[in-house]
Enzyme design. Structure first.
Site, PDB file in Angstrom:
ATOM      1  N   SER A   1       0.837  -1.192   0.000  1.00 11.69           N
ATOM      2  CA  SER A   1       0.000   0.000   0.000  1.00 11.69           C
ATOM      3  C   SER A   1       0.877   1.249   0.000  1.00 11.69           C
ATOM      4  CB  SER A   1      -0.979  -0.046   1.169  1.00 11.69           C
ATOM      5  OG  SER A   1      -2.008   0.891   0.996  1.00 11.69           O
TER       6      SER A   1
ATOM      7  N   ASP B   1      -9.817  -4.364  -4.890  1.00 10.41           N
ATOM      8  CA  ASP B   1      -9.227  -3.430  -3.927  1.00 10.41           C
ATOM      9  C   ASP B   1      -9.874  -2.051  -4.064  1.00 10.41           C
ATOM     10  OD1 ASP B   1      -7.604  -1.754  -2.393  1.00 10.41           O
ATOM     11  OD2 ASP B   1      -5.754  -2.733  -3.015  1.00 10.41           O
TER      12      ASP B   1
ATOM     13  N   HIS C   1      -7.805  -5.244  -0.794  1.00  8.77           N
ATOM     14  CA  HIS C   1      -6.591  -4.554  -0.373  1.00  8.77           C
ATOM     15  C   HIS C   1      -5.728  -5.404   0.555  1.00  8.77           C
ATOM     16  CE1 HIS C   1      -4.138  -0.991  -0.080  1.00  8.77           C
ATOM     17  NE2 HIS C   1      -4.145  -1.064   1.236  1.00  8.77           N
TER      18      HIS C   1
END
Length: 196
Positions: free
Chosen positions: A45, A130, A165
């Site tokens: 991320s 995501d 995610h």
């Protein structure tokens, strides 16, 4: 390192995050805690942003890199207020609708700074579902790397069609993802061979 260190790594000082990371790698090398042939880096991320940025700045320091669901198209993402978390993240990154933040973000955004140079072995992952880092963001980054990089090192893109995610939610799915990532690193270090 405290609040001041955190404050010195956001908004118009975000590049300090990347230069600090590079300084850590250089320290490891200088003090013989590792070598350029063995240092592998991994981030997910916003940590994937870190990986992408340092690879553009100092690709020579690393043997392999894993960028998991990486936030690498900073300007485009931060301009899209329909993406969850974008407006809340302006406190961390800045609001690119303001010119000073737009150009500063553009100066470190990994997608916007891929260069014609050698890169280490790289694995980039994405999750089709995501909502935070859209799969198109890491895909765009990999496409740019494939276009510009000047080496023959591995560049793999793995988009998981059942993940978001934070990976798939099955009990053993995370272990499978970890095994894939670890196998990539071991292959990059020439510690395993590929099956035919």
């Amino acid at each position: 390192m405290g609040r001041k260190w955190y404050e010195d790594g956001k908004l118009l000082k975000k590049k300090n995050t990347f230069t600090d990371f590079i300084a850590c790698a250089e320290y490891l090398l200088k003090n013989q805690f590792g070598s350029k042939e063995k240092i592998c880096i991994d981030g997910r991320s916003a940590g994937g942003l870190l990986i992408g940025a340092v690879l553009n700045m100092r690709p020579d320091l690393f043997k392999a890199a894993v960028a998991g669901v990486p936030f690498v198209d900073v300007v485009t993402t931060m301009l899209d207020s329909s993406i969850p978390l974008t407006t809340a993240e302006w406190e961390e990154w800045g609001d690119p609708r303001e010119e000073k933040f737009y150009f500063y973000m553009k100066s470190y955004s990994p997608v916007d700074n891929v260069q014609s140079q050698n890169y280490p072995n790289i694995l980039v992952t994405a999750g089709l579902n995501d909502p935070r880092v859209l799969y198109s963001e890491p895909a765009k980054y990999v496409a740019k790397l494939r276009e510009k990089k000047t080496d023959n090192n591995l560049l793999l893109f793995k988009c998981d069609f059942g993940a978001g995610h934070s990976s798939k939610s099955g009990r053993f799915d995370i272990l499978e993802e970890d095994a894939f990532r670890i196998a990539f690193v071991l292959k990059s270090l020439d510690l395993i061979s590929c099956r035919a």
